[in-house]
Design a protein around this motif. Sequence first.
Motif, mmCIF file in Angstrom:
data_model
loop_
_atom_site.group_PDB
_atom_site.id
_atom_site.type_symbol
_atom_site.label_atom_id
_atom_site.label_comp_id
_atom_site.label_asym_id
_atom_site.label_seq_id
_atom_site.Cartn_x
_atom_site.Cartn_y
_atom_site.Cartn_z
ATOM 1 N N GLY A 83 0.984 -1.203 0.168
ATOM 2 C CA GLY A 83 -0.073 -0.066 -0.192
ATOM 3 C C GLY A 83 1.010 1.238 0.067
ATOM 4 N N PRO A 84 0.329 2.264 -0.455
ATOM 5 C CA PRO A 84 0.945 3.610 -0.351
ATOM 6 C C PRO A 84 1.410 4.014 0.924
ATOM 7 C CG PRO A 84 -1.256 3.984 -0.997
ATOM 8 C CD PRO A 84 -1.019 2.319 -0.920
ATOM 9 N N GLU A 85 0.896 3.619 1.851
ATOM 10 C CA GLU A 85 1.414 4.063 3.333
ATOM 11 C C GLU A 85 1.862 3.066 4.216
ATOM 12 O OE1 GLU A 85 -1.832 6.114 5.137
ATOM 13 O OE2 GLU A 85 -1.982 7.888 3.789
ATOM 14 N N ASP A 86 2.500 2.165 3.360
ATOM 15 C CA ASP A 86 3.188 1.039 4.258
ATOM 16 C C ASP A 86 4.533 1.719 4.683
ATOM 17 O OD1 ASP A 86 1.142 -0.598 4.092
ATOM 18 O OD2 ASP A 86 2.029 -1.914 2.268
ATOM 19 N N VAL A 87 4.882 1.221 5.775
ATOM 20 C CA VAL A 87 6.465 1.163 6.213
ATOM 21 C C VAL A 87 6.913 -0.112 5.896
ATOM 22 C CG1 VAL A 87 8.006 1.613 7.983
ATOM 23 C CG2 VAL A 87 6.144 3.034 7.832
ATOM 24 N N VAL A 88 8.107 -0.370 5.310
ATOM 25 C CA VAL A 88 8.480 -1.596 4.942
ATOM 26 C C VAL A 88 9.738 -1.973 5.726
ATOM 27 C CG1 VAL A 88 9.746 -3.209 2.930
ATOM 28 C CG2 VAL A 88 7.612 -1.561 2.671
ATOM 29 N N VAL A 89 9.892 -2.887 6.511
ATOM 30 C CA VAL A 89 10.989 -3.442 7.337
ATOM 31 C C VAL A 89 11.701 -4.592 6.647
ATOM 32 C CG1 VAL A 89 11.962 -4.079 9.549
ATOM 33 C CG2 VAL A 89 9.987 -2.158 9.283
ATOM 34 N N ALA A 90 12.995 -4.439 6.178
ATOM 35 C CA ALA A 90 13.485 -5.723 5.505
ATOM 36 C C ALA A 90 14.535 -6.358 6.713
ATOM 37 C CB ALA A 90 14.172 -5.248 4.203
ATOM 38 N N VAL A 91 14.244 -7.375 7.095
ATOM 39 C CA VAL A 91 15.164 -8.028 8.012
ATOM 40 C C VAL A 91 16.014 -9.234 7.352
ATOM 41 C CG1 VAL A 91 15.304 -9.199 10.541
ATOM 42 C CG2 VAL A 91 13.316 -7.723 9.687
ATOM 43 N N GLY A 92 17.281 -8.953 7.415
ATOM 44 C CA GLY A 92 18.060 -9.782 6.470
ATOM 45 C C GLY A 92 19.432 -9.045 6.138
ATOM 46 N N GLN A 93 19.886 -9.787 4.884
ATOM 47 C CA GLN A 93 21.067 -9.218 4.316
ATOM 48 C C GLN A 93 20.841 -8.131 3.562
ATOM 49 O OE1 GLN A 93 22.860 -12.762 2.491
ATOM 50 N NE2 GLN A 93 23.742 -13.435 4.439
ATOM 51 N N ASP A 94 21.859 -7.343 3.027
ATOM 52 C CA ASP A 94 21.807 -6.060 2.215
ATOM 53 C C ASP A 94 20.983 -6.623 0.831
ATOM 54 O OD1 ASP A 94 23.163 -4.292 3.502
ATOM 55 O OD2 ASP A 94 25.055 -5.045 2.942
ATOM 56 N N GLY A 95 21.151 -7.720 0.455
ATOM 57 C CA GLY A 95 20.434 -8.224 -0.861
ATOM 58 C C GLY A 95 18.872 -8.265 -0.693
ATOM 59 N N LEU A 96 18.392 -8.526 0.491
ATOM 60 C CA LEU A 96 16.947 -8.273 0.704
ATOM 61 C C LEU A 96 16.379 -6.886 0.513
ATOM 62 C CD1 LEU A 96 14.658 -10.228 1.696
ATOM 63 C CD2 LEU A 96 15.055 -9.322 3.971
ATOM 64 N N VAL A 97 17.046 -5.923 0.856
ATOM 65 C CA VAL A 97 16.691 -4.625 0.633
ATOM 66 C C VAL A 97 16.376 -4.228 -0.992
ATOM 67 C CG1 VAL A 97 17.201 -2.199 0.560
ATOM 68 C CG2 VAL A 97 17.368 -3.486 2.592
ATOM 69 N N ALA A 98 17.563 -4.825 -1.949
ATOM 70 C CA ALA A 98 17.361 -4.781 -3.289
ATOM 71 C C ALA A 98 16.533 -5.725 -3.786
ATOM 72 C CB ALA A 98 18.866 -5.208 -3.967
ATOM 73 N N ASN A 99 15.954 -6.827 -3.168
ATOM 74 C CA ASN A 99 14.979 -7.644 -3.472
ATOM 75 C C ASN A 99 13.585 -6.957 -3.534
ATOM 76 O OD1 ASN A 99 16.495 -10.641 -2.248
ATOM 77 N ND2 ASN A 99 16.613 -9.744 -4.341
ATOM 78 N N VAL A 100 13.270 -6.163 -2.530
ATOM 79 C CA VAL A 100 12.187 -5.720 -2.286
ATOM 80 C C VAL A 100 11.795 -4.177 -2.827
ATOM 81 C CG1 VAL A 100 12.922 -4.364 -0.130
ATOM 82 C CG2 VAL A 100 10.425 -5.253 -0.299
ATOM 83 N N ALA A 101 12.902 -3.600 -3.219
ATOM 84 C CA ALA A 101 12.903 -2.165 -3.605
ATOM 85 C C ALA A 101 12.308 -2.045 -5.056
ATOM 86 C CB ALA A 101 14.460 -1.750 -3.998
ATOM 87 N N LYS A 102 12.218 -2.855 -6.077
ATOM 88 C CA LYS A 102 11.493 -3.015 -7.263
ATOM 89 C C LYS A 102 10.090 -3.134 -7.230
ATOM 90 C CE LYS A 102 12.766 -7.739 -8.770
ATOM 91 N NZ LYS A 102 13.394 -8.490 -9.552
ATOM 92 N N TYR A 103 9.696 -3.403 -6.011
ATOM 93 C CA TYR A 103 8.268 -3.636 -5.774
ATOM 94 C C TYR A 103 7.469 -2.675 -5.288
ATOM 95 C CZ TYR A 103 9.586 -8.361 -7.306
ATOM 96 O OH TYR A 103 10.006 -9.471 -7.868
ATOM 97 N N LEU A 104 8.380 -1.209 -4.772
ATOM 98 C CA LEU A 104 7.895 -0.347 -3.902
ATOM 99 C C LEU A 104 7.935 0.955 -4.816
ATOM 100 C CD1 LEU A 104 9.922 -0.679 -0.874
ATOM 101 C CD2 LEU A 104 7.803 -1.669 -1.410
#
Length: 311
Positions: A83-104
């Motif tokens: 959702g547009p007002e979500d706060v995303v918390v990625a718990v893991g390695q640096d690559g996990l942030v890259a994995n989620v970034a393209k869906y935001l």
Amino acid sequence: MSGTLAPRVVVVSRRSELEELLARHGTRAAAAHYLRQRGRDLDEVVDRHDGLMAALTTVGAAIPADWRRGRVDRDDLPRFLFGPEDVVVAVGQDGLVANVAKYLDRQPVVGVDPEPGRNAGVLVRVAPAELARLLPAVAVGRARTERRTMVRARLDDGQELTGLNEVYIGHRGHQSARYLLSAPAGTGRPGRGGPRRERQSSSGLVVGTGTGATGWCASIRRDRPGAPEPPDPEQGQLCWYVREAWPSPVTGVTLTEGRLGAGEELELVAEGDGLVVFADGVEDDHLPMSWGQRVTVGPAERRLRLVVPSP
């Protein structure tokens, strides 16, 4: 953030190595036997699993009781609706942030490091215990953030994808790919002349951001003295490299690296079948290319909003 609904915190993680081993082998005894045959110990895997679980428990406790919650595994990201007002918390390695970034699309991302000292900590900079203090500021837009440049690839049929680190274009088996490459004037090495359009045969083209310049792009650039310096992660520019270009009577090796600025794009026209476009090393989530199809690559309009701790 505006709106009447309480903020929703979406926690993103991936299965631990222990969970993957148990899914494959069924029991801890079988997993331990498998690891022993490869000179490894199950205790190390269990310790890392316990560390991840402890971090996820701390993260869950940090979310205020009256806020909404979501949870998604990395493998389910393509099917999850943020959702547009979500706060995303990625718990893991640096690559996990890259994995989620393209869906935001402009949602803030907090990278939480469950194993301080083991991860590089480029994108996961927040300790689990720091999250409770940080979340209220994130929810109202007062947290310190970096706006990291992303790379976008768009096919001539309208399909597109974005990446935080890099986009790869080449044969799906990483073997030789034939294509026609076009680049804006001035995107190659400073002072180097030569064509701005070239027919090539290579093992693919990698277009990276300043964030990705420490990964795949860095390993390519290491073998190329004099190649252009990579951009800053927030600079709005990209670096690009052709891998193992092959010289022949009909293919060249002149247009092999450079920089792209705002509004500049590379264009690649496939001259063979079996080509793919994927981002951030996730080959399963790719766009296929066939003979004659065109892809353009340049800086994406949207950026990753990465939350960083205050100095």
